[in-house]
Design a protein around this motif. Structure first.
Motif, PDB file in Angstrom:
ATOM      1  N   PHE A 156      21.687  21.389  20.813  1.00 33.51           N
ATOM      2  CA  PHE A 156      21.514  20.551  22.001  1.00 33.51           C
ATOM      3  C   PHE A 156      20.077  20.591  22.517  1.00 33.51           C
ATOM      4  O   PHE A 156      19.570  19.586  23.024  1.00 33.51           O
ATOM      5  CB  PHE A 156      22.481  20.990  23.098  1.00 33.51           C
ATOM      6  CG  PHE A 156      23.847  20.397  22.976  1.00 33.51           C
ATOM      7  CD1 PHE A 156      24.155  19.200  23.601  1.00 33.51           C
ATOM      8  CD2 PHE A 156      24.825  21.024  22.229  1.00 33.51           C
ATOM      9  CE1 PHE A 156      25.416  18.644  23.483  1.00 33.51           C
ATOM     10  CE2 PHE A 156      26.090  20.474  22.105  1.00 33.51           C
ATOM     11  CZ  PHE A 156      26.392  19.279  22.730  1.00 33.51           C
ATOM     12  N   ALA A 157      19.433  21.741  22.394  1.00 30.65           N
ATOM     13  CA  ALA A 157      18.048  21.846  22.860  1.00 30.65           C
ATOM     14  C   ALA A 157      17.086  21.044  21.989  1.00 30.65           C
ATOM     15  O   ALA A 157      16.005  20.670  22.440  1.00 30.65           O
ATOM     16  CB  ALA A 157      17.618  23.310  22.901  1.00 30.65           C
ATOM     17  N   ALA A 158      17.479  20.792  20.736  1.00 34.15           N
ATOM     18  CA  ALA A 158      16.601  20.087  19.801  1.00 34.15           C
ATOM     19  C   ALA A 158      16.797  18.575  19.805  1.00 34.15           C
ATOM     20  O   ALA A 158      16.255  17.872  18.945  1.00 34.15           O
ATOM     21  CB  ALA A 158      16.825  20.617  18.382  1.00 34.15           C
ATOM     22  N   VAL A 159      17.564  18.054  20.757  1.00 33.37           N
ATOM     23  CA  VAL A 159      17.754  16.604  20.843  1.00 33.37           C
ATOM     24  C   VAL A 159      16.409  15.937  21.116  1.00 33.37           C
ATOM     25  O   VAL A 159      15.611  16.410  21.940  1.00 33.37           O
ATOM     26  CB  VAL A 159      18.766  16.256  21.954  1.00 33.37           C
ATOM     27  CG1 VAL A 159      18.843  14.749  22.156  1.00 33.37           C
ATOM     28  CG2 VAL A 159      20.136  16.809  21.608  1.00 33.37           C
ATOM     29  N   GLU A 160      16.163  14.853  20.418  1.00 30.07           N
ATOM     30  CA  GLU A 160      14.912  14.110  20.600  1.00 30.07           C
ATOM     31  C   GLU A 160      14.737  13.732  22.072  1.00 30.07           C
ATOM     32  O   GLU A 160      15.623  13.138  22.688  1.00 30.07           O
ATOM     33  CB  GLU A 160      14.947  12.838  19.751  1.00 30.07           C
ATOM     34  CG  GLU A 160      13.778  11.902  19.956  1.00 30.07           C
ATOM     35  CD  GLU A 160      12.461  12.527  19.546  1.00 30.07           C
ATOM     36  OE1 GLU A 160      11.459  12.296  20.268  1.00 30.07           O
ATOM     37  OE2 GLU A 160      12.433  13.241  18.537  1.00 30.07           O
ATOM     38  N   PRO A 161      13.601  14.089  22.699  1.00 27.82           N
ATOM     39  CA  PRO A 161      13.401  13.777  24.131  1.00 27.82           C
ATOM     40  C   PRO A 161      13.550  12.290  24.448  1.00 27.82           C
ATOM     41  O   PRO A 161      13.984  11.933  25.548  1.00 27.82           O
ATOM     42  CB  PRO A 161      11.973  14.273  24.391  1.00 27.82           C
ATOM     43  CG  PRO A 161      11.740  15.326  23.364  1.00 27.82           C
ATOM     44  CD  PRO A 161      12.493  14.885  22.156  1.00 27.82           C
ATOM     45  N   ARG A 162      13.197  11.432  23.502  1.00 30.36           N
ATOM     46  CA  ARG A 162      13.331   9.993  23.777  1.00 30.36           C
ATOM     47  C   ARG A 162      14.788   9.595  23.969  1.00 30.36           C
ATOM     48  O   ARG A 162      15.080   8.656  24.718  1.00 30.36           O
ATOM     49  CB  ARG A 162      12.721   9.204  22.623  1.00 30.36           C
ATOM     50  CG  ARG A 162      11.207   9.386  22.493  1.00 30.36           C
ATOM     51  CD  ARG A 162      10.660   8.593  21.325  1.00 30.36           C
ATOM     52  NE  ARG A 162       9.222   8.804  21.188  1.00 30.36           N
ATOM     53  CZ  ARG A 162       8.482   8.261  20.205  1.00 30.36           C
ATOM     54  NH1 ARG A 162       9.063   7.481  19.301  1.00 30.36           N
ATOM     55  NH2 ARG A 162       7.183   8.496  20.150  1.00 30.36           N
ATOM     56  N   LEU A 163      15.695  10.309  23.294  1.00 27.81           N
ATOM     57  CA  LEU A 163      17.113  10.014  23.497  1.00 27.81           C
ATOM     58  C   LEU A 163      17.540  10.349  24.920  1.00 27.81           C
ATOM     59  O   LEU A 163      18.360   9.646  25.521  1.00 27.81           O
ATOM     60  CB  LEU A 163      17.961  10.795  22.492  1.00 27.81           C
ATOM     61  CG  LEU A 163      17.843  10.384  21.023  1.00 27.81           C
ATOM     62  CD1 LEU A 163      18.704  11.279  20.140  1.00 27.81           C
ATOM     63  CD2 LEU A 163      18.249   8.923  20.843  1.00 27.81           C
ATOM     64  N   SER A 164      16.988  11.417  25.464  1.00 28.37           N
ATOM     65  CA  SER A 164      17.281  11.761  26.857  1.00 28.37           C
ATOM     66  C   SER A 164      16.753  10.692  27.801  1.00 28.37           C
ATOM     67  O   SER A 164      17.420  10.334  28.792  1.00 28.37           O
ATOM     68  CB  SER A 164      16.668  13.121  27.204  1.00 28.37           C
ATOM     69  OG  SER A 164      17.163  14.132  26.359  1.00 28.37           O
ATOM     70  N   GLU A 165      15.583  10.163  27.485  1.00 23.78           N
ATOM     71  CA  GLU A 165      15.029   9.087  28.309  1.00 23.78           C
ATOM     72  C   GLU A 165      15.890   7.837  28.221  1.00 23.78           C
ATOM     73  O   GLU A 165      16.124   7.161  29.236  1.00 23.78           O
ATOM     74  CB  GLU A 165      13.598   8.787  27.864  1.00 23.78           C
ATOM     75  CG  GLU A 165      12.638   9.944  28.075  1.00 23.78           C
ATOM     76  CD  GLU A 165      11.254   9.661  27.505  1.00 23.78           C
ATOM     77  OE1 GLU A 165      11.066   8.537  26.994  1.00 23.78           O
ATOM     78  OE2 GLU A 165      10.387  10.551  27.581  1.00 23.78           O
ATOM     79  N   VAL A 166      16.367   7.529  27.025  1.00 18.65           N
ATOM     80  CA  VAL A 166      17.246   6.371  26.856  1.00 18.65           C
ATOM     81  C   VAL A 166      18.529   6.558  27.661  1.00 18.65           C
ATOM     82  O   VAL A 166      19.032   5.623  28.304  1.00 18.65           O
ATOM     83  CB  VAL A 166      17.570   6.152  25.364  1.00 18.65           C
ATOM     84  CG1 VAL A 166      18.664   5.101  25.196  1.00 18.65           C
ATOM     85  CG2 VAL A 166      16.316   5.724  24.616  1.00 18.65           C
ATOM     86  N   ALA A 167      19.078   7.770  27.625  1.00 17.20           N
ATOM     87  CA  ALA A 167      20.305   8.047  28.375  1.00 17.20           C
ATOM     88  C   ALA A 167      20.086   7.860  29.864  1.00 17.20           C
ATOM     89  O   ALA A 167      20.953   7.318  30.570  1.00 17.20           O
ATOM     90  CB  ALA A 167      20.784   9.462  28.077  1.00 17.20           C
ATOM     91  N   ARG A 168      18.926   8.279  30.372  1.00 18.81           N
ATOM     92  CA  ARG A 168      18.637   8.090  31.794  1.00 18.81           C
ATOM     93  C   ARG A 168      18.474   6.611  32.127  1.00 18.81           C
ATOM     94  O   ARG A 168      18.933   6.144  33.179  1.00 18.81           O
ATOM     95  CB  ARG A 168      17.386   8.868  32.181  1.00 18.81           C
ATOM     96  CG  ARG A 168      17.602  10.377  32.283  1.00 18.81           C
ATOM     97  CD  ARG A 168      16.439  11.059  32.981  1.00 18.81           C
ATOM     98  NE  ARG A 168      15.218  10.944  32.204  1.00 18.81           N
ATOM     99  CZ  ARG A 168      14.813  11.849  31.307  1.00 18.81           C
ATOM    100  NH1 ARG A 168      15.570  12.924  31.080  1.00 18.81           N
ATOM    101  NH2 ARG A 168      13.684  11.692  30.640  1.00 18.81           N
TER     102      ARG A 168
END
Length: 264
Positions: A156-168
Motif C-alpha cells: 500500500f505504501a508503494a502505490v503510485e502517488p499519481r493514483l492517490s491524486e487521481v483518487a482525490r
C-alpha cells in the motif's frame, strides 16, 4: 519463445528430481552400509513402511492410522492459524499502509515486535490461555501474521502517488481507494507474504504441538524420538516436507492465476 520456456521448465524439473533421487540414494547407502547406526538413521524402505502403516495404507489395510490423524490435526491447525494471520495481516496492513502519518507512528513498534520468535511467546500464551488448542492457534496466527502485515504495508505504501491524486480528484472514499487502487497494487506483495506465512504457520504449529503436548505431527515426532523409533520419526519428517511442498505449490498456482493481469 514458448518452446524455449517449456524446455527450461522441463530441465528445471529434471534437475530437481535428479537431486532428490541423489539424496535418497545417499541416504540408502549410508543406512544400509552401516555408516550411521540404524537406531538414528533408518533405511528409506523402513521409513516408507512406517509411513504407509501410519497413514493406514499398508498392504491388507492393517496400519494403525495414527499418523493420518496427527497429520489432519497439524494441517488443520496450520490452515486455521494461517487464515487468521492473513485476515488480520491484510486488514491491519491496509489501515497502516494507506496513511503516512500512521506508518510513522506505528513503524517503530512493528520493528520492535516483529523480530520476536513466536515460539518464545509460548510460555506467555500458556500462562494466559492454558494448555489447549486455542493457545497453539493463537501463537500460530501471531507468528504467521507478520509477513502478511509487513508485505501489505509495503504494497500500500508503494502505490503510485499519481493514483492517490487521481483518487482525490475523483473524490473517492478511503474504502473505495483501498479496494480499487490500493489492493490491486499491493496484491503481489500480499500473496508473497501469505506464501511465507504458510511456511511459518507449519513450523510454529509443530513447535507448539511439541511444547504444549497437543495432538499432531509435532507430538508424534517428539514421542518417536524419545522412544528411539527412528523410522516413525523420519516418516513424520517426510510428511512435514510433503505438507510444505504441496501447500506452497497450491499457493504458487493460486498466485499465478490471481496475477494473470501482470503477465505479458
Amino acid at each position: 519463445m514458448n518452446s524455449n520456456r517449456n524446455d527450461r521448465l522441463a530441465l528445471g524439473w529434471l534437475g530437481s528430481v535428479g537431486m532428490l533421487l541423489a539424496l535418497v540414494a545417499l541416504w540408502w547407502v549410508a543406512s544400509n552400509a552401516g555408516w550411521v547406526s540404524r537406531v538414528f538413521l533408518p533405511t528409506p524402505q523402513a521409513t516408507f513402511a512406517s509411513l504407509l502403516e501410519g497413514l493406514n495404507l499398508s498392504a491388507g489395510n492393517d496400519g494403525n492410522g495414527e499418523l493420518l490423524a496427527f497429520t489432519q490435526a497439524t494441517v488443520g491447525r496450520m490452515v486455521e492459524g494461517w487464515l487468521l494471520a492473513s485476515l488480520f495481516g491484510v486488514l491491519l496492513g491496509a489501515a497502516i499502509g494507506v496513511s503516512p502519518a500512521v506508518r510513522a507512528w506505528v513503524q517503530p513498534t512493528l520493528e520492535f515486535i516483529r523480530p520476536l520468535p513466536a515460539s518464545a511467546l509460548l510460555p506467555l500464551a500458556i500462562s494466559i490461555f492454558g494448555l489447549n488448542p486455542g493457545m497453539v492457534l493463537f501463537v500460530v496466527a501471531f507468528g504467521a501474521m507478520w509477513p502478511v502485515l509487513l508485505a501489505t504495508v509495503h504494497g500500500f505504501a508503494a502505490v503510485e502517488p499519481r493514483l492517490s491524486e487521481v483518487a482525490r480528484c475523483l473524490q473517492m472514499s478511503r474504502a473505495a481507494y483501498i479496494w480499487k487502487m490500493g489492493l490491486p497494487n499491493a496484491m503481489p506483495d500480499i500473496l508473497a507474504g501469505m506464501r511465507l506465512a504458510l511456511t511459518i504457520a507449519l513450523i510454529v504449529a509443530v513447535v507448539g504441538e511439541m511444547i504444549a503436548s497437543q495432538s499432531g505431527l509435532g507430538q508424534a515426532i517428539l514421542l518417536a524420538a524419545r522412544a528411539f523409533r527412528a523410522s516413525d520419526l523420519f516418516a513424520g519428517i517426510v510428511l512435514l516436507g510433503l505438507i510444505g511442498f504441496v501447500s506452497n505449490a497450491l499457493l504458487a498456482f493460486a498466485e499465478k492465476r490471481l496475477l494473470r493481469w501482470q503477465q505479458p
